[in-house]
Design a protein around this motif. Structure first.
Motif, PDB file in Angstrom:
ATOM      1  N   PRO A  53      34.315  11.779  29.206  1.00 53.85           N
ATOM      2  CA  PRO A  53      34.722  10.672  29.909  1.00 53.85           C
ATOM      3  C   PRO A  53      35.886   9.876  28.833  1.00 53.85           C
ATOM      4  O   PRO A  53      35.723   9.418  27.816  1.00 53.85           O
ATOM      5  CB  PRO A  53      33.442   9.999  30.078  1.00 53.85           C
ATOM      6  N   LEU A  54      36.633   9.017  29.705  1.00 53.58           N
ATOM      7  CA  LEU A  54      37.565   8.012  29.121  1.00 53.58           C
ATOM      8  C   LEU A  54      37.463   6.850  29.997  1.00 53.58           C
ATOM      9  O   LEU A  54      38.287   6.532  30.830  1.00 53.58           O
ATOM     10  CB  LEU A  54      38.778   8.506  29.000  1.00 53.58           C
ATOM     11  N   PRO A  55      36.498   5.928  29.921  1.00 56.98           N
ATOM     12  CA  PRO A  55      36.212   4.981  31.033  1.00 56.98           C
ATOM     13  C   PRO A  55      37.197   3.694  30.654  1.00 56.98           C
ATOM     14  O   PRO A  55      37.302   3.378  29.335  1.00 56.98           O
ATOM     15  CB  PRO A  55      34.761   4.546  30.786  1.00 56.98           C
ATOM     16  N   TYR A  56      37.822   3.205  31.698  1.00 56.34           N
ATOM     17  CA  TYR A  56      38.743   1.905  31.544  1.00 56.34           C
ATOM     18  C   TYR A  56      38.166   1.014  32.401  1.00 56.34           C
ATOM     19  O   TYR A  56      38.799   1.066  33.742  1.00 56.34           O
ATOM     20  CB  TYR A  56      40.191   2.178  31.510  1.00 56.34           C
ATOM     21  N   PRO A  57      37.164   0.135  32.317  1.00 54.99           N
ATOM     22  CA  PRO A  57      36.730  -0.782  33.266  1.00 54.99           C
ATOM     23  C   PRO A  57      38.180  -1.782  33.819  1.00 54.99           C
ATOM     24  O   PRO A  57      38.868  -1.760  32.744  1.00 54.99           O
ATOM     25  CB  PRO A  57      35.624  -1.663  32.404  1.00 54.99           C
ATOM     26  N   PRO A  58      37.616  -2.514  34.753  1.00 55.25           N
ATOM     27  CA  PRO A  58      38.934  -3.369  35.136  1.00 55.25           C
ATOM     28  C   PRO A  58      39.477  -4.072  34.211  1.00 55.25           C
ATOM     29  O   PRO A  58      39.116  -4.735  33.271  1.00 55.25           O
ATOM     30  CB  PRO A  58      38.186  -4.212  36.325  1.00 55.25           C
ATOM     31  N   SER A  59      40.992  -4.164  34.381  1.00 59.27           N
ATOM     32  CA  SER A  59      41.695  -5.066  33.615  1.00 59.27           C
ATOM     33  C   SER A  59      42.181  -4.442  32.106  1.00 59.27           C
ATOM     34  O   SER A  59      42.760  -4.976  31.348  1.00 59.27           O
ATOM     35  CB  SER A  59      41.218  -6.540  33.360  1.00 59.27           C
ATOM     36  N   VAL A  60      41.692  -3.420  31.711  1.00 62.79           N
ATOM     37  CA  VAL A  60      42.077  -2.724  30.462  1.00 62.79           C
ATOM     38  C   VAL A  60      42.812  -1.514  30.762  1.00 62.79           C
ATOM     39  O   VAL A  60      42.541  -0.335  30.327  1.00 62.79           O
ATOM     40  CB  VAL A  60      41.073  -2.370  29.490  1.00 62.79           C
ATOM     41  N   SER A 109      40.929  -1.366  40.164  1.00 59.66           N
ATOM     42  CA  SER A 109      39.836  -0.831  39.715  1.00 59.66           C
ATOM     43  C   SER A 109      39.549   0.294  40.559  1.00 59.66           C
ATOM     44  O   SER A 109      40.084   0.712  41.367  1.00 59.66           O
ATOM     45  CB  SER A 109      38.579  -1.597  39.634  1.00 59.66           C
ATOM     46  N   GLN A 110      38.728   1.428  39.804  1.00 60.60           N
ATOM     47  CA  GLN A 110      38.197   2.727  40.488  1.00 60.60           C
ATOM     48  C   GLN A 110      36.904   2.471  40.797  1.00 60.60           C
ATOM     49  O   GLN A 110      36.077   3.492  40.785  1.00 60.60           O
ATOM     50  CB  GLN A 110      38.847   3.697  40.191  1.00 60.60           C
ATOM     51  N   GLY A 111      36.116   1.344  40.608  1.00 63.42           N
ATOM     52  CA  GLY A 111      34.890   1.084  40.574  1.00 63.42           C
ATOM     53  C   GLY A 111      33.980   1.273  41.766  1.00 63.42           C
ATOM     54  O   GLY A 111      32.888   1.515  41.680  1.00 63.42           O
ATOM     55  N   ASP A 112      34.712   1.684  42.979  1.00 61.79           N
ATOM     56  CA  ASP A 112      34.226   2.097  44.122  1.00 61.79           C
ATOM     57  C   ASP A 112      34.173   3.498  44.434  1.00 61.79           C
ATOM     58  O   ASP A 112      33.835   4.064  45.509  1.00 61.79           O
ATOM     59  CB  ASP A 112      34.728   1.360  45.355  1.00 61.79           C
ATOM     60  N   TYR A 113      34.314   4.303  43.391  1.00 61.37           N
ATOM     61  CA  TYR A 113      34.449   5.731  43.403  1.00 61.37           C
ATOM     62  C   TYR A 113      32.943   5.998  44.209  1.00 61.37           C
ATOM     63  O   TYR A 113      32.970   7.042  45.032  1.00 61.37           O
ATOM     64  CB  TYR A 113      34.708   6.385  42.306  1.00 61.37           C
ATOM     65  N   PHE A 114      32.088   5.687  43.511  1.00 60.28           N
ATOM     66  CA  PHE A 114      30.554   6.486  44.133  1.00 60.28           C
ATOM     67  C   PHE A 114      30.436   5.775  45.315  1.00 60.28           C
ATOM     68  O   PHE A 114      29.824   6.607  46.010  1.00 60.28           O
ATOM     69  CB  PHE A 114      29.403   5.568  42.915  1.00 60.28           C
ATOM     70  N   GLN A 115      30.569   4.579  45.490  1.00 60.12           N
ATOM     71  CA  GLN A 115      30.549   4.244  46.962  1.00 60.12           C
ATOM     72  C   GLN A 115      31.207   5.025  48.187  1.00 60.12           C
ATOM     73  O   GLN A 115      30.600   5.345  49.009  1.00 60.12           O
ATOM     74  CB  GLN A 115      30.855   2.575  47.108  1.00 60.12           C
TER      75      GLN A 115
END
Ligand SMILES: Cc1ncc(C[n+]2csc(CCOP(=O)(O)OP(=O)(O)O)c2C)c(N)n1
Ligand code: SF4
Ligand SMILES: [Mg+2]
Lengths: 253, 360
Positions: free
Chosen positions: B330-337, B119-125
């Motif tokens: 934006p081309l969002p791909y949330p975790p696992s896709v 995941s790259q969900g921690d970019y903001f953090q």
């Protein structure tokens, strides 16, 4: 003529910011006397914690690092592991050491870190205005226990010095007070041992010092000083573990 | 060190890079998918006269790093998303104390316990919210094992150069994938620490390192000093740019998805599509000027397409950089896709035609 009183070399000539009758300043002085007598001013690193004593670096003339609230023992571990030749101590309040930082304090002791932890137990959060601390006495009124600490809600104060005495990693553990001249002298002796524990590589040195917080106890300095005696009923004074004495007397067991 | 080629996981490359930079202390707490870092450090550091210590928590680990760094020794920690969250208070202190710590985040899916996929969900953090107060990490995002090795080593240099924490932002794919890695001697500069490190006040006055400033003037000064430092870091912005002036679409991606996006872009180019590829490597400072240059040099009006392994985070920085001068999709791909390059190609082609399937 022998010199009876002199200003410790490692105490900076700055006025303390502490309230009248606060025991932080007495302990600061003792700490400096011990640093001088052990001749460790040039190789000490102190860790200032968050609490009334957070300005430690304005008073103690050694290298000092400020740690986040409760993390002094972890920061001290980092300093000591990185540079084992240094003498590393923390100076923490009861809230810092035994509430938010209990895990770091306990695990540093468990690992037998060669550091010295000084815990100023004044039974309240002094800096934030006298709230409940783990060491608040049952029945004691604080700003967040206006009716007094109810053990049904908050349990009982932890006896850290006794708990730490049971840990193999701890080489010295004791509880002292500075509200009488005799106790001041005893505290100084114990403080020295808490340092000798790390200097001789024996283990974690822990010293808890019962201290007055006149402001938050809502007492004048003299009454607050006397009130420390009451604390000793819940927090007995004494040395609970002393590997230093054994080591110095040549007992290798 | 003799140059040699090995097969290594991305996270092993990170550990090897740290060792190459002369990292002397590692403190950490286990969490998947980065456990090979502490495990490698536990084997290697003691042999090199260094210190490995498994802490009782990430809270303790990062504060041990804080202590070690304050003595001027190269120290690091690594973790994955939830562990990084736990370290955030200390990050803020480390930035305020101006200590050169290196932190690795091998991101996994969140929020909460999330999952252990990439995941790259921690970019903001990482770039904006790694703790309280006005501060920033310098953030480096490698996209293969070789970069993981080289940028981790470089992170120690940047950390000392700016006296600021540096984060390596990786993820579970980059971390767990094995690929060839050339181990070679890297030239990592050392900076003088004698003027600030806490080593005992011998032959000099005592000093202290603090972050408490009750005087508002002093605190203001501290904040402005940090802000100036972050501005200075812009000299060390790193990025990869494969863009022609004729391009109509530029794909902007970092880390693992940049691997997939680059493949997709190069495939499309081969087929004659006017598609460029741009990869920020320093996520903070963000390559704002290089992106603005692309717009200036473009012969056509541009569309920036931003695939990410999250619901859309870096895309906000791309928008800020573009500042209304091009459209940003934006081309969002949330975790696992995680998409295949072919799927990305399709999406990019859609953006090339005037109507995009996903609106900005
Ligand atoms: C993370 C965090 N939580 C809360 C505080 C606010 N705070 C500052 S000092 C303190 C308690 C201090 O009490 P103690 O450790 O007993 O020291 P004393 O002031 O009594 O000497 C608290 C809660 C803080 N600084 N950081
Ligand atoms: S509030 Fe209490 S602990 Fe703090 S300085 Fe005053 S007397 Fe000392
Ligand atoms: Mg207190």
């Amino acid at each position: 003529m022998p010199e009876f009183f002199k200003f410790p070399k490692s105490l900076k000539k700055t006025n303390f910011h502490y309230c009248p009758g606060c025991h932080h300043s007495i302990v600061h002085r003792l700490l400096c006397e011990v640093i001088d007598e052990l001749n460790i001013q040039e190789k000490s690193v102190g860790i200032a914690s968050i609490g009334c004593s957070c300005f430690l670096y304005f008073y103690i003339d050694v290298d000092i690092l400020e740690a986040p609230h409760g993390r002094a023992c972890a920061a001290a571990t980092g300093v000591k592991r990185a540079r084992p030749e240094l003498v590393v101590f923390t100076y923490q309040g009861d809230g810092d050491f035994a509430a938010i930082g209990f895990n770091e304090s306990f695990h540093s002791a468990l690992r037998g870190e060669k550091i010295t932890a000084i815990m100023i137990n004044n039974t309240v959060y002094g800096m934030t205005g006298g709230q409940l601390s783990p060491t608040t006495l049952p029945g004691q009124k604080t700003t967040t226990t206006p009716e007094g600490r109810d053990p049904n809600l908050y349990g009982y104060p932890p006896k850290i010095a006794e708990i730490f005495a049971g840990l193999e990693g701890v080489a010295f553990s004791g509880r002292f007070a500075v509200n009488t001249p005799k106790r001041v002298l005893e505290t100084k002796k114990a403080l020295k041992k808490a340092f000798l524990a790390q200097i001789n590589n024996l283990g974690f040195g822990y010293i808890e010092i019962l201290s007055a917080c006149p402001i938050n106890w809502k007492l004048d300095p003299v009454s607050a000083n006397k009130a420390v005696d009451k604390l000793t009923k819940v927090f007995p004074l004494g040395t609970f573990k002393d590997e230093v004495e054994k080591f110095l007397s040549g007992d290798k067991s | 060190m003799k140059t040699k080629k090995i097969l290594a996981k991305g996270i092993e490359a990170i550990a090897l890079g740290a060792l190459e930079a002369g990292c002397k202390c590692y403190f950490g707490y286990p969490i998947t998918p980065q456990n090979e870092i502490p495990e490698l450090m536990a084997r290697e550091l003691p042999k090199r006269g260094g210190v490995f210590l498994q802490a009782e928590s990430e809270l303790a680990a990062i504060n041990m790093v804080l202590g070690a760094c304050a003595t001027g020794i190269r120290a690091m920690t690594s973790s994955s998303s939830p562990g990084i969250s736990l370290m955030c208070e200390a990050f803020s202190y480390i930035a305020a104390l101006e200590l050169p710590a290196v932190v690795v985040n091998v991101m996994r899916g969140g929020p909460g316990l999330g999952g252990i996929e990439a995941s790259q969900g921690d970019y903001f953090q990482a770039v904006k919210g790694s703790g309280h107060g006005d501060f920033h990490f310098m953030v480096l995002a490698p996209y293969n094992a070789q970069e993981a090795y080289e940028f981790t080593a470089k992170a120690f240099e940047f950390a000392e150069k700016y006296r600021n924490p540096v984060m390596i932002l990786s993820d579970a794919i980059l971390g767990q994938m094995k690929e060839p890695l050339v181990l070679k001697k890297l030239r990592i500069k050392k900076y003088n620490k004698n003027n600030w490190a806490l080593t005992g006040a011998k032959n000099r006055p005592s000093r202290f390192i603090r972050s408490l400033f009750l005087s508002s003037q002093e605190l203001k000064g501290k904040n402005l000093k940090l802000a100036k430092k972050y501005k200075k870091m812009e000299k060390d912005i790193i990025y990869e740019s494969l863009v022609n002036d004729e391009d109509k679409v530029i794909v902007v991606a970092f880390g693992s998805i940049a691997r997939i996006a680059k493949d997709a872009c190069l495939n499309l180019r081969k087929k004659g599509y006017p598609v460029g590829f741009f990869r920020p490597i320093t996520l903070f400072p963000f390559p704002v000027k290089p992106i603005q240059e692309l717009i200036k040099n473009a012969k056509n009006s541009l569309k920036f397409v931003v695939p990410e392994l999250n619901c859309g985070q870096m895309v906000e920085d791309v928008k800020l950089a573009v500042n209304g001068k091009a459209s940003v999709i934006p081309l969002p791909y949330p975790p696992s896709v995680i998409p295949f390059p072919e799927e990305l190609e399709k999406e990019i082609k859609k953006c090339l035609s005037s109507l995009s399937s996903r609106k900005a």
